[in-house]
Design a protein around this motif. Structure first.
Motif, short mmCIF file in Angstrom:
data_model
loop_
_atom_site.label_atom_id
_atom_site.label_comp_id
_atom_site.label_asym_id
_atom_site.label_seq_id
_atom_site.Cartn_x
_atom_site.Cartn_y
_atom_site.Cartn_z
N GLY A 166 0.79 -1.22 0.00
CA GLY A 166 0.00 0.00 0.00
C GLY A 166 0.82 1.27 0.00
N GLU A 195 -8.47 3.05 -3.43
CA GLU A 195 -7.37 3.43 -4.32
C GLU A 195 -7.65 4.81 -4.91
N ASP A 197 -4.98 7.36 -5.83
CA ASP A 197 -3.93 8.07 -6.55
C ASP A 197 -4.36 8.37 -7.99
N ALA A 200 -4.03 5.67 -10.98
CA ALA A 200 -3.81 4.33 -10.43
C ALA A 200 -5.08 3.49 -10.53
N TYR A 201 -4.93 2.23 -10.93
CA TYR A 201 -6.10 1.34 -11.00
C TYR A 201 -5.68 -0.11 -10.78
N ASP A 203 -5.50 -1.93 -7.81
CA ASP A 203 -6.37 -2.66 -6.91
C ASP A 203 -7.74 -2.90 -7.53
N ARG A 204 -8.27 -1.88 -8.21
CA ARG A 204 -9.58 -2.03 -8.85
C ARG A 204 -9.54 -3.18 -9.86
N GLY A 283 -7.52 6.50 2.43
CA GLY A 283 -6.54 5.46 2.15
C GLY A 283 -5.60 5.27 3.32
N ASN A 320 -3.63 -3.76 1.89
CA ASN A 320 -4.30 -3.35 0.65
C ASN A 320 -4.52 -4.55 -0.26
N SER A 425 1.66 3.06 -3.82
CA SER A 425 0.80 1.91 -4.13
C SER A 425 1.04 1.39 -5.54
#
Length: 595
Positions: A166, A195, A197, A200-201, A203-204, A283, A320, A425
């Motif tokens: 994370g 998530e 940032d 950023a993707y 984790d999705r 987060g 995370n 992350s």
């Protein structure tokens, strides 16, 4: 039931926005129309990672890789590839590839990647638990329940060397052990899927493509620390990930893999979803816990740390999504296997969202120790449109810029910190020669100021002060003293802010000042923006030697600042010009110049 062919269609958010759902439906209908429903299975998967080329369709067993597919291409794919066995060459990533060289492993984007976290993304239907089980899914949970003690599980994590993905990089085994040792009958397990940032993707996409890996890992953690309840905290603007989590949880309960008496072991553990409203500060783990409890998401002083006193005052393990997705593989393959991947202090792999001025944007998973040069130029294919590399921002709003001089830096926790950035992350935004480094720093700082909870003065006041100074510099009103003030305020924020948001908010400013001092000096002394980004510092003019009098720029100008007769040299009235740049974009002859 075995099928002759499997057609895998990317079902991630990015591809669905480009009508991959319609591609899937058309392929299913076309297979039925051709009488192939019993021979060919069409599967909607998660993200393949190669987002630049989506929507993607992959056909097994040939492993043919079709890119930028449209719904109307479904009929040709079935008629040619499935029925006649002929590759649809125009849809291949490499248009010149033959049948022999149409496979994924021949694509440079994938050649240096090593998938652990993303092992199932693009391979399975994330809404079908049987496909997850077929790829060793829930084998780790079975092992943890019937062959391992709580100490065995934590020892395996310790052997692996896994550190939190994370941002902080705290040893995972140690966090789990703190909660295990805490004396309390009630404990919790939390997945941080908030998530936030920019760009950023990771984790999705993991949740969209492989939700069961997170559910399995959280259940294993419950066994290790003695918890019976877990929560997944995810922002509400991730509807597809939320849907697939809900489907996965329902299936897991039906299979006895979640809920009471899991697999007849006598161990109870269940998971609930909690939706966040999209606050970046949530987060941060203590703010996240406040939000789950129903309070405003604001960081709390530490210690005590959540592992000892967390959700509702009970011991709580928070990791995370990416950290959780590693756990089942470590338990199944062993900590020693995982420990051999990566560098001395950074084991395993890291997932990055590679975006910005890059030829091949997408989701990338590489072993720790892979260099930035390999990611940007080998995997990413270099800078788009033949432009020159300028810098890369890692760690999002909390990180810093990395220049060409440090492109051979290995990606690991320690190396990035030593050059003034951080892994964070996993956001990685590439910049080219047309980007203004001062403007980039201002963008990130504006983001953190907007997302600050305002609880502590160093972040609330310091961040706004830094923003005001950068606004002053980009407007051409900066002074040399402003540079010293930026450093002083930035240092104070790092020392005095309550949480990591405020402590790291100055990083983009301080690192860009360190590596690109000449750009700050150009803005302050020369009153010019070298890249032509800062509107108040640029002037547009027309080069008479290149202008042919086509009138295209004049017709597009929204304020009528351009004058000139047809086939005569045009001119721009600077007093009227709003510096929108439309004239430069419109001119095909390069006659419009920026000064």
């Amino acid at each position: 039931m075995a099928f002759r062919n499997y057609i895998l269609v990317c079902g991630g958010t990015a591809c669905e926005s480009s009508r991959s759902d319609q591609i899937y439906q058309n392929l299913v209908e076309e297979c039925k129309a051709q009488g192939l429903a019993e021979e060919v299975q069409v599967v909607k998967t998660g993200c393949f990672g190669f987002c630049e080329q989506g929507p993607i369709v992959k056909i097994l067993p040939e492993d043919s890789f079709y890119v930028k597919v449209k719904p109307e291409d479904a009929k040709e794919i079935v008629a040619e590839h499935i029925v006649k066995g002929r590759v649809v060459t125009r849809l291949l990533y490499n248009k010149e590839a033959s049948q022999k060289h149409a496979k994924v492993e021949d694509i440079q984007f994938y050649q240096k990647q090593f998938r652990i976290v993303l092992r199932n993304c693009g391979f399975i239907d994330p809404e079908n638990i049987d496909e997850y089980i077929a790829r060793e899914g829930y084998a780790a949970l079975e092992k943890a329940l019937f062959e391992m003690t709580s100490d065995d599980i934590i020892d395996e994590l310790k052997t692996s060397g896994l550190r939190g993905r994370g941002g902080a990089g705290f040893p995972t085994w140690m966090k789990w052990n703190f909660s295990k040792q805490a004396e309390n009958e009630v404990k919790y397990v939390v997945c941080n899927a908030d998530e936030g940032d920019p760009g950023a993707y990771m984790d999705r996409s993991t949740l969209e493509g492989d939700p069961h890996s997170v559910l399995e890992a959280m259940t294993i953690c419950g066994k290790a620390i003695g918890a019976k309840q877990g929560f997944i905290y995810i922002r509400a603007e991730y509807p597809l990930a939320i849907h697939r989590l809900e489907v996965a949880m329902k299936q897991s309960r039906e299979y006895g893999l979640l809920g009471e008496n899991i697999l007849g072991s006598g161990f109870d553990f269940d998971i609930e979803i909690r939706l966040g409203a999209g606050a970046f500060v949530c987060g941060e783990e203590t703010a996240l816990l406040q939000s789950i409890e129903g309070h405003r998401g604001m960081p709390q002083p530490r210690p005590p740390f959540p592992a000892v006193k967390g959700l509702w005052g009970k011991p709580t393990v928070i990791n995370n999504v990416e950290t959780w997705a590693n756990i089942p593989v470590i338990i199944t393959k062993g900590g020693n296997w995982f420990n051999k991947i990566g560098t001395a202090d950074s084991k395993g792999t890291k997932v990055f969202a590679l975006t910005g001025k890059i030829s091949n944007s997408g989701l990338v998973e590489v072993p720790m120790g892979t260099t930035l040069r390999e990611i940007v130029f080998d995997i990413g294919g270099g800078i788009a449109h033949g432009k020159k590399f300028k810098a890369v921002q890692t760690g999002g709003p909390s990180g810093g810029v990395i220049t060409e001089a440090n492109l051979d830096t290995p990606i690991d926790f320690g190396s990035l910190v030593r050059i003034g950035s951080m892994m964070g992350s996993g956001g990685m935004i590439v910049m080219d020669e047309d980007d203004c480094i001062v403007d980039v720093a201002k963008f990130y700082l504006n983001f953190t100021v907007d997302e600050s909870c305002g609880k502590c003065a160093p972040c609330r006041i310091g961040g706004r002060s830094l923003c005001n100074i950068l606004e002053k510099i980009t407007a051409g009103n900066g002074t040399l003293q402003d540079l010293e003030t930026l450093k002083t305020i930035g240092a104070a924020m790092k020392k005095g802010s309550l949480c990591a948001l405020g402590q790291t908010a100055p990083n983009p400013v301080l690192s860009s000042m360190k590596f690109f001092p000449e750009e700050y000096m150009a803005h302050i002394i020369d009153k010019k923006c070298p890249s032509g980004t800062c509107k108040k510092l640029v002037t547009y003019s027309i080069n008479p030697e290149k202008c042919i009098g086509c009138t295209a720029c004049a017709r597009k100008c929204p304020v009528g600042a351009i004058t000139g007769e047809r086939k005569q040299v045009h001119s721009i009235n600077s007093s009227i010009c709003i510096k929108c740049g439309v004239c430069k974009e419109t001119c095909k002859f390069g006659a419009v110049e920026v000064h």
